[in-house]
Write a protein that holds these residues in place. Sequence first.
Motif, mmCIF file in Angstrom:
data_model
loop_
_atom_site.group_PDB
_atom_site.id
_atom_site.type_symbol
_atom_site.label_atom_id
_atom_site.label_comp_id
_atom_site.label_asym_id
_atom_site.label_seq_id
_atom_site.Cartn_x
_atom_site.Cartn_y
_atom_site.Cartn_z
ATOM 1 N N ARG A 13 3.749 -8.497 -5.715
ATOM 2 C CA ARG A 13 2.805 -8.170 -4.645
ATOM 3 C C ARG A 13 1.592 -7.449 -5.183
ATOM 4 N NH1 ARG A 13 6.806 -4.230 -2.397
ATOM 5 N NH2 ARG A 13 7.245 -4.302 -4.621
ATOM 6 N N ASP A 14 0.451 -7.608 -4.476
ATOM 7 C CA ASP A 14 -0.697 -6.742 -4.686
ATOM 8 C C ASP A 14 -0.521 -5.510 -3.810
ATOM 9 O OD1 ASP A 14 -2.203 -8.359 -6.462
ATOM 10 O OD2 ASP A 14 -2.933 -9.574 -4.784
ATOM 11 N N PHE A 15 -1.113 -4.398 -4.227
ATOM 12 C CA PHE A 15 -1.091 -3.183 -3.417
ATOM 13 C C PHE A 15 -2.522 -2.731 -3.184
ATOM 14 C CE2 PHE A 15 2.944 -2.800 -5.916
ATOM 15 C CZ PHE A 15 3.808 -3.010 -4.850
ATOM 16 N N GLY A 16 -2.960 -2.781 -1.929
ATOM 17 C CA GLY A 16 -4.284 -2.297 -1.576
ATOM 18 C C GLY A 16 -4.334 -0.778 -1.562
ATOM 19 N N PRO A 17 -5.553 -0.212 -1.403
ATOM 20 C CA PRO A 17 -5.702 1.251 -1.465
ATOM 21 C C PRO A 17 -4.799 2.016 -0.502
ATOM 22 C CG PRO A 17 -7.845 0.190 -1.533
ATOM 23 C CD PRO A 17 -6.845 -0.892 -1.252
ATOM 24 N N ALA A 18 -4.643 1.543 0.740
ATOM 25 C CA ALA A 18 -3.822 2.264 1.723
ATOM 26 C C ALA A 18 -2.359 2.299 1.285
ATOM 27 C CB ALA A 18 -3.955 1.620 3.096
#
Length: 467
Positions: A13-18
């Motif tokens: 998975r990618d992890f966004g800033p939030a």
Amino acid sequence: MSKEKPSLPKGTRDFGPAVVAKRNYIFNTIRRTFEKFGYLPLETPAMEQLSVLTGKYGDEGDQLIFKILNSGDYLGKTTPADIEQGSKHLIRKISEKALRYDLTVPFARFVVMNRNEITFPFKRYQIQPVWRADRPQKGRYREFYQCDADVVGTNSLLCEAEIVQMIDEVLTTLGLTDFTIKINHRGVLAGIAEAIGEKGREGDICVAIDKLDKIGAEGVRKELLERGISEDAVGKLEPLYSLEGNNQELLQQLQTILGNTEEGQRGLKDLNDVWSYLDNLGSNALSSTNPSGNPRLQLDVTLARGLSYYTGCIFEVKVNNVSMGSISGGGRYDNLTGMFGLPGVSGVGFSFGVDRIYDVLEELDLFPVSAQLSTKLLIVQFDKESELYALPLLQKLRDAGISSELYPEAAKLKKQMGYADQKNIPFVLLVGSEEMASGKLKLRDMQTGEQDELYIDDIIAQLKDIA
């Protein structure tokens, strides 16, 4: 050039800033607890020699190791002689390295390689990703982080007691209340195997019992029979699945069941010693109960932990009010370093599954607002003059430790306020011609809509008082 639709490998998975902000909240909570108990940070490479990893996790675990292909066209250069030497030779020819499956085996390898530089007992924690070629599903990923704490070089059961304390402290600090720390002992399982007439078969028994939650008693019975455990022994084993009573009552019942089995009695003594340490420490884990009224720390004679290197106490943690597998587990391994040429060094440790903890906190809405914020204040500007006025204010805010941004363009107010909304920035500072003339700036609380006119020093003092 043809365009390719972007995609991710399954189970990653990618992890966004939030999301990263929330994950860091978990990491920091765990890190603080580890360091509070005297554990030191350690990192090891993402890849290990394949020979380091294989044979440490049981047959099922070995199948889930991600192997790394050697450079070059080894498949094209395979010779009849290579084939004649067998599959193990071919695997070595094609792959000599692998992504780490967990953090415990690389830690053992590190201890052996650095035994002359470290001080025993050696307490370390490690927060890094691991990889498993598993079937992706909810709560199960092919790439995920583990947070391990291990101590090697001591047989003291104080270490097991402190592990229980650390698990309890981390989870309660994260806001969890309905969880169970399960504990058992591989000696108890070995004693059970002997007591039912299958001495030495605890490996097969453990692998099957470890699946009780997943396949039920009938599924375990079927697997035990397939593994060659006698029908009589399987029948003697089944009453253990439903033992009842508090922890001390369970220990007393096991005392009778295990009789004079040496391993069984060793296991019971160790468990009693752990309880004694926790009692003297005044541990919350020992005195606290779940909302259901059951003790937070529970002896579970069906807990087996499938990994083959555990030799003493074993742990597993589950959150009871969500549909999720274990979020933590571990145990004692008396001779893991012996596999790398350093026999007789006992160790004990455990691991948090951060990805599962994240999913649990998200499902139960337990992330605090502070874990979801990156910027605390946004300065809104209207023209070049207000931008120049705002720049020293921005630096003053940052020097005071307040995370702040200046919107980089003199855009419409609606756009700038929308930016603050989308980033969950709780405060906005408006710098217009009136504010520049008076020195009093408009501070708006984005949640309540309230607005105050304050000097910059008063604004800094107010924001520093807000957690």
